[in-house]
Design an enzyme around this catalytic site. Structure first.
Site, short mmCIF file in Angstrom:
data_model
loop_
_atom_site.label_atom_id
_atom_site.label_comp_id
_atom_site.label_asym_id
_atom_site.label_seq_id
_atom_site.Cartn_x
_atom_site.Cartn_y
_atom_site.Cartn_z
N TYR A 61 0.61 -1.27 0.03
CA TYR A 61 0.05 -0.06 0.08
C TYR A 61 0.94 1.12 0.08
O TYR A 61 0.21 2.49 -0.13
CB TYR A 61 -1.03 0.00 1.18
CG TYR A 61 -0.78 -0.14 2.73
CD1 TYR A 61 0.22 0.55 3.21
CD2 TYR A 61 -1.03 -1.10 3.34
CE1 TYR A 61 0.90 0.56 4.53
CE2 TYR A 61 -0.67 -1.24 4.74
CZ TYR A 61 0.22 -0.34 5.08
OH TYR A 61 0.65 -0.49 6.55
N LYS B 199 5.45 4.28 4.91
CA LYS B 199 6.25 3.13 3.98
C LYS B 199 6.64 3.53 2.70
O LYS B 199 7.82 3.30 2.02
CB LYS B 199 5.40 2.04 3.94
CG LYS B 199 4.70 1.51 5.29
CD LYS B 199 5.75 0.32 5.95
CE LYS B 199 5.12 -0.41 7.12
NZ LYS B 199 6.31 -0.93 7.76
#
Ligand code: COA
Length: 298
Positions: free
Chosen positions: A159, A174
């Site tokens: 994601y 991330k």
């Protein structure tokens, strides 16, 4: 995980001395994926130090290490505290003479609609995932550069580039770690320091289960979208981490390995849940037709 197995499942694919004599520092190494990576590294010959905020998370790994004769220790560390990170890594190098492997696994995550996410919540996750990964990489990197090499492994998520409702904090962090992985790989290749990442899709782990799909209905919906028809297991993800850290990946840097059973190949539900490609045997008539025309009859 069965801690009585002589060799953790993740470690079965590499030679028994794959990490012999290497010194590894694993953040969040006492639970979930971090624990499985730590077990694999230790079983394959590395000294492993796990670092996490809570001593409760240390006990399981240390007890198993004692039982199995692994070289292991644990330190208390909140990766958000840059000076703490610097000190723990300096102490590690003082004790062991250097650092060969760093696993940036520590993470924080929970599902929360973006419009309701408080600044503290945003900071908590960004602090652990993005700031923490950078601090650990920077201080471990200094030692690796001075010694002429090392390998780092970062844990991101698919994601980071697809986005996912409810995890804007984690997805943003991330994505930053992915950019960091590629940047540090490019910057430190000349020093022999490799930096890679993995991007797991959903896999069985206590942390993820409790934080991301506490509701069995949500889990069921997610599972149905995975082309391989199941979630991954922690040891399957850890095995790929070990491979990227090992000499088998000596020429691999800046890579992000997706481990998701094909989930990211089916955006927008290109495949219906559970659908598989079926290969059909050709009938003798079809084979004969193909032989005479040179074209496939199917
Ligand atoms: N939904 C909304 N906000 C949340 C939340 C949730 N489920 N969990 C924590 N927060 C908010 C807190 O309310 C607080 O914000 P506030 O001060 O505005 O109220 C902020 O996040 C910090 O929470 P706190 O518990 O004080 O921070 P912490 O540093 O102790 O916790 C977290 C860090 C938030 C990441 C925590 O979820 C955690 O430690 N999780 C375990 C590890 C983990 O998630 N691993 C990843 C598995 S996929």
């Amino acid at each position: 995980m069965d801690s009585d197995d002589p060799l953790p499942a993740s470690a079965r694919w590499l030679p028994p001395d794959a990490f012999h004599g290497q010194r590894a520092f694993v953040t969040g190494g006492g639970t979930g994926l971090g624990l499985e990576i730590s077990r694999g590294l230790a079983a394959l010959g590395a000294h492993v130090t796990i670092a996490s905020r809570s001593t409760e998370h240390h006990a399981g790994f240390l007890e198993e290490a004692t039982r199995k004769g692994w070289s292991a220790e644990a330190v208390v560390l909140d990766v958000r505290e840059d000076p703490e990170v610097r000190s723990r890594l300096q102490e590690f190098v003082n004790r062991h003479g250097g650092i060969d492997l760093l696993v940036n696994n520590a993470a924080g995550n929970f599902v929360c609609p973006a419009e309701r996410l408080s600044h503290n919540a945003w900071r908590a996750v960004l602090g652990i995932v993005l700031d923490g990964t950078f601090s650990c990489s920077k201080y471990a990197g200094r030692h690796m550069i001075a010694a002429g090499g090392g390998a780092m492994l970062n844990v991101v998520a698919t994601y980071a580039w697809t986005g996912m409702p409810g995890v804007v904090h984690s997805a943003s962090a991330k994505a930053g770690v992915l950019a960091m992985t590629r940047t540090l790989a490019a910057e430190w290749a000349q020093h022999g320091v490799r930096v890679n990442a993995i991007a797991p899709g959903p896999f069985h782990s206590e942390g993820a289960q409790g934080n991301l799909w506490p509701d069995p209905a949500v889990e069921q919906r997610m599972r149905a979208k995975v082309p391989m028809g199941r979630f991954g297991n922690t040891d399957e993800v850890a095995a790929q981490c070990l491979h990227l850290l090992s000499g088998a990946s000596e020429y691999v840097t800046g890579e992000c390995l997706v481990i998701d059973g094909g989930l990211s190949l089916a955006p927008g539900r290109m495949w219906e849940p559970g659908e598989r490609l079926q290969r059909r045997r050709r009938t003798s008539e079809e084979s004969a037709a193909e032989d005479s025309t040179g074209e496939s009859a199917s």
